[in-house]
Each structure stands twice: as structure tokens, then as C-alpha cells.
Design an enzyme around this catalytic site. Structure first.
Site, PDB file in Angstrom:
ATOM      1  N   CYS A  39      -3.917  22.306 -10.369  1.00  0.00           N
ATOM      2  CA  CYS A  39      -2.671  21.908 -10.901  1.00  0.00           C
ATOM      3  C   CYS A  39      -2.735  20.754 -11.614  1.00  0.00           C
ATOM      4  CB  CYS A  39      -1.730  21.974  -9.679  1.00  0.00           C
ATOM      5  SG  CYS A  39       0.202  21.039 -10.191  1.00  0.00           S
TER       6      CYS A  39
ATOM      7  N   THR B  55      -0.526  18.712 -13.109  1.00  0.00           N
ATOM      8  CA  THR B  55       0.503  17.747 -13.046  1.00  0.00           C
ATOM      9  C   THR B  55      -0.084  16.773 -11.622  1.00  0.00           C
ATOM     10  OG1 THR B  55       2.127  19.055 -13.778  1.00  0.00           O
ATOM     11  CG2 THR B  55       2.868  17.303 -12.962  1.00  0.00           C
TER      12      THR B  55
ATOM     13  N   CYS C 212      -1.874  23.539 -18.135  1.00  0.00           N
ATOM     14  CA  CYS C 212      -1.041  23.944 -16.777  1.00  0.00           C
ATOM     15  C   CYS C 212      -1.590  25.132 -16.465  1.00  0.00           C
ATOM     16  CB  CYS C 212       0.573  24.298 -17.044  1.00  0.00           C
ATOM     17  SG  CYS C 212       1.409  25.003 -15.543  1.00  0.00           S
TER      18      CYS C 212
ATOM     19  N   THR D 200       3.005  21.137 -18.789  1.00  0.00           N
ATOM     20  CA  THR D 200       4.385  20.856 -18.358  1.00  0.00           C
ATOM     21  C   THR D 200       5.105  19.487 -18.755  1.00  0.00           C
ATOM     22  OG1 THR D 200       4.011  19.569 -16.258  1.00  0.00           O
ATOM     23  CG2 THR D 200       4.123  22.161 -16.109  1.00  0.00           C
TER      24      THR D 200
ATOM     25  N   ARG E  33       5.625  19.048  -8.459  1.00  0.00           N
ATOM     26  CA  ARG E  33       5.113  17.881  -8.928  1.00  0.00           C
ATOM     27  C   ARG E  33       5.716  17.332 -10.095  1.00  0.00           C
ATOM     28  NH1 ARG E  33       3.809  21.941  -6.340  1.00  0.00           N
ATOM     29  NH2 ARG E  33       2.985  22.988  -8.228  1.00  0.00           N
TER      30      ARG E  33
ATOM     31  N   LYS F  62       5.739  31.586 -12.507  1.00  0.00           N
ATOM     32  CA  LYS F  62       6.082  31.200 -10.954  1.00  0.00           C
ATOM     33  C   LYS F  62       7.091  31.930 -10.584  1.00  0.00           C
ATOM     34  CE  LYS F  62       4.630  26.084 -11.362  1.00  0.00           C
ATOM     35  NZ  LYS F  62       3.536  26.110 -10.452  1.00  0.00           N
TER      36      LYS F  62
END
Lengths: 235, 235
Positions: free
Chosen positions: A83, A85, A197, A126, A49, A166
Site C-alpha cells: 500500500c 499510502t 497505488c 491516491t 490511509r 476496492k
């Protein structure tokens, strides 16, 4: 008829599991049958994203819609997305479905206003989320004072999210990095931190730095439980 | 075309999350897009499997089939069930679908044979699972020596599974109960333990008693990853 939850997941998969666990542990239940039915599509094919927003990466809406259709066909009564984003794409997704998509950022902003009146939060997120201005808009609407991390602080956040969580790398070597990031923000006036996030609650619960933290994943889980008319444990 | 996994879950919900996390952490991946697409129906309406087998409780197959149909409509390439007792109903479910249902008990027995040749295991499980004789059959077929807990030991297991984990109660006060159960079985000749109820890996990872343990949930996760032709981390 009991209501059910659909999790539009995979962004990333551990954050998806984290949201599911928070729904389970925050539901007041004495056995399996007291829980909410939850449908999950952890769609690992959804393009990044942040890359889509900042650097012209592939549009994630097609793969998000694929997951949305699966959750619709299961009969989900609400949709939630672990999420932050991804919420940039929420209006386009909401146009495609009658099922309400609960907005994690607005839920979090309202929770900040009621839990920490008059205090200032720092939004840890982010670059993609920060660039959208979605948290700023939600916090302003809820009357919450906030500060945004500077470029160097954003570099550290991107490192923790992408190169550690991640990438399935161990978090322990990052303990000092995390603690100094928070200390720096505290010196600039932050009273508490939004873990904006979905990889960051994993960082905060693994490493033991002082908060206080507002966990949007936990706030979203509670809002979804209440949407389904179940009781929360109050945790 | 990349293969996907369907989790027929809700038996219980935390065990479902545990299996999902084991798939994610055991998949070799450097980012979100390297993971396997996973569909989950955590169907909290599935009646208790042990009660159905032992005391004429409601048949769980109808609600299990409802979840199976959702996973089929998503397009899952294999189905896995994070509930040992539920495997009693696997043949009836397999008749209803073309999608292969991977058998956690047979996968576990083969793993025992290769990891602990010539050693004796104790099968820790619910009364329902033990009454079905499914573990005995799978272990005999794989040539694994085993012992079954006696009535008193089964009482302790049922307490931990139903009155603690499924009831969302804290595990820490049960540390001594768990350690003495394992010591007693070790005195009767057990060299290692099968955590043959999906709530038990949660007990074993929270309390720090010595094993070694074979975790059928982790073995099933690895088998499903290999079925989808992804690499495991070797954890």
C-alpha cells in the site's frame, strides 16, 4: 538459515494477493520447496490511509502494529507493505520493530532512474499518497523527472481505485476512462507511468492500454526476493 | 468479535494465493474493511505430501505443525489447507490444536451431491491423493457416483501438476493434452470433473477446455467465509 518475508497486508486484500503472487512468480524455483517462506496478515481492520491523512480519519497505526506483531512472532526477516499510502506511517512503524521494513517508494524511484534515464514519469496514485509528497521526495532523491496528475485526473484515479477495484466492480466498462487518462498525461509530457497505488497494477493488467508502466508492487517483490538472497526469474 | 481465517499454505504457494483470492472475491464487500482478516503461513519447507504417502519421503507433519502454531499465535478461528493430498495428515494435525480444520474434501463431496444429483464425477488428483482413498470415502459418504483416472491418465495429471504448474512452466503448450484427458474421461461416463489438486484450478482457468468443473478451492473458500459468518457473493 533461509530468510523469510512478512507481508503487512489487507490494504487492500487483492493488492496483498497480487504482491504475494509477484513474489512467487518472480522467484526462480523448480518446485514448492524452492520458494521463500512468506507470512501474511491481511488485516481488514486497518482504517483507510487516505482518509487518515486528508480528512482526520482514524489513525491506522494501531491496527498496522497488530499485524506487525503477528509477523514478528512468526519470525519474518523483513516486512513489506503493499500500500503506497501506508508508507506515510512507515517511520512510526519502523520505530516499533527491529525488523527492516523495505520502502516500496524508494525502491521504485531507484528502479525508474535505472530503467528510464532522462525520461519523465507521471505518478498515478491516491490523493492521500500525492498529498504526502512521498513520491516527489523519493523521485527527487533518485534524480527522476516527474509530473503529478491535476485535480480532474486525481478524481478519475480515486474513482478507479475506490469505486471500482476496492468495491469489487468490473473493470471492463472503465477501459476508455483509463486510456484517456493516460493519453492526457502523455500530452503533458509523461513518457511512462508509475502505478503508485497497489490497486492500479490490477487495472493496468486487466485493461490493455499502452504504458510503459512501472509497477511498484513488482519492484518491491523483486527487492524482497533479493533481500532474502533468492534469485529472481528476471521477469 | 469478527472471526478470522488461517491458511496453512505453501503446498504450493500459487495454490495458496489462489485460495486467498477466492476468499476475497467471494466475500460480499464494498471496501477493504468489509473483508475477513486472513492469516497465511506459506511454508515452503513442507515436504512433498505425495512422496511421503507413496515412496517413504519425509513426513510433512512437523513443518505443517510449525505453520499451524504461527496461525494459532495470530488467533485464527479456523484453519484451511489448500492442498488435497495434505488432508491425509489432517487427523494428526487436528489432534494438535483446538482450532477446527475445515475439511476441503468433505465440503467438496457435499457440494457435488447438491449441485449434480445423480451425475457421475471424475476425480482429477495426484497419485498421492488418489492412493489415500480420501476422495472415494468422502464421495461415498455423500452418495456421489465417481470414477478414478487410470494409470495413463494419472501420468498426465502428475505431469501437469509437477512438471508444469509447480515448475512455473507455461501452460499453453499443454492445451491439447488437457482437452484429450477430459474427453477420454467423458467417454468413460464422467459428467463433470473435480479439480482435486489445488494446481488444477489454475490449469482449468488458464486453458479453455469444457467442464463442468467443481473447484474444491472455491468450495473451501465459500465454506470458510460462511464459518466466519460473512456473506458470499454467490459467484
Amino acid at each position: 538459515m533461509k530468510k523469510t518475508i512478512g507481508i503487512l497486508g489487507g490494504m487492500g486484500p487483492l493488492a496483498t494477493a497480487d504482491l504475494f503472487i509477484k513474489i512467487v512468480t518472480q522467484t526462480k524455483a523448480a518446485g514448492d520447496n524452492d520458494h521463500i517462506r512468506v507470512y501474511i496478515d491481511s488485516n481488514s481492520a486497518i482504517p483507510d490511509r487516505t482518509a487518515a491523512i486528508l480528512t482526520g480519519g482514524p489513525d491506522p497505526v494501531e491496527e498496522m502494529t497488530s499485524a506487525l506483531r503477528h509477523l514478528e512472532s512468526c519470525g519474518a526477516d523483513c516486512i513489506i507493505m503493499p500500500c503506497n499510502t501506508a508508507h506515510y506511517f512507515l517511520p512510526r512503524l519502523q520505530e516499533k520493530t527491529e525488523i527492516p521494513i523495505l520502502n516500496m517508494l524508494e525502491i521504485t524511484a531507484r528502479s525508474c532512474a535505472s530503467r528510464y534515464p532522462g525520461k519523465r514519469t507521471a505518478v498515478l496514485a491516491t490523493r492521500g499518497t500525492l498529498a504526502t509528497g512521498l513520491y516527489s521526495a523519493a523521485l527527487e532523491k533518485a534524480g527522476v523527472d516527474y509530473l503529478i496528475p491535476d485535480e480532474g485526473e486525481q478524481d478519475i484515479l480515486m474513482h478507479l481505485i475506490y469505486e471500482v477495484v476496492k468495491a469489487s466492480r468490473p473493470l471492463e466498462p472503465e477501459a476508455d476512462t483509463w486510456a484517456s487518462l493516460l493519453d492526457g498525461l502523455r500530452k503533458k509530457g509523461a513518457d511512462y507511468f508509475i502505478l503508485g497505488c497497489t490497486e492500479l497494477p490490477i487495472v493496468a493488467s486487466t485493461l490493455s492500454a499502452e504504458g510503459p508502466f512501472v509497477d511498484p508492487t513488482a519492484e518491491l517483490a523483486k527487492a524482497a526476493i533479493r533481500f532474502c538472497e533468492y534469485e529472481t526469474t528476471g521477469e
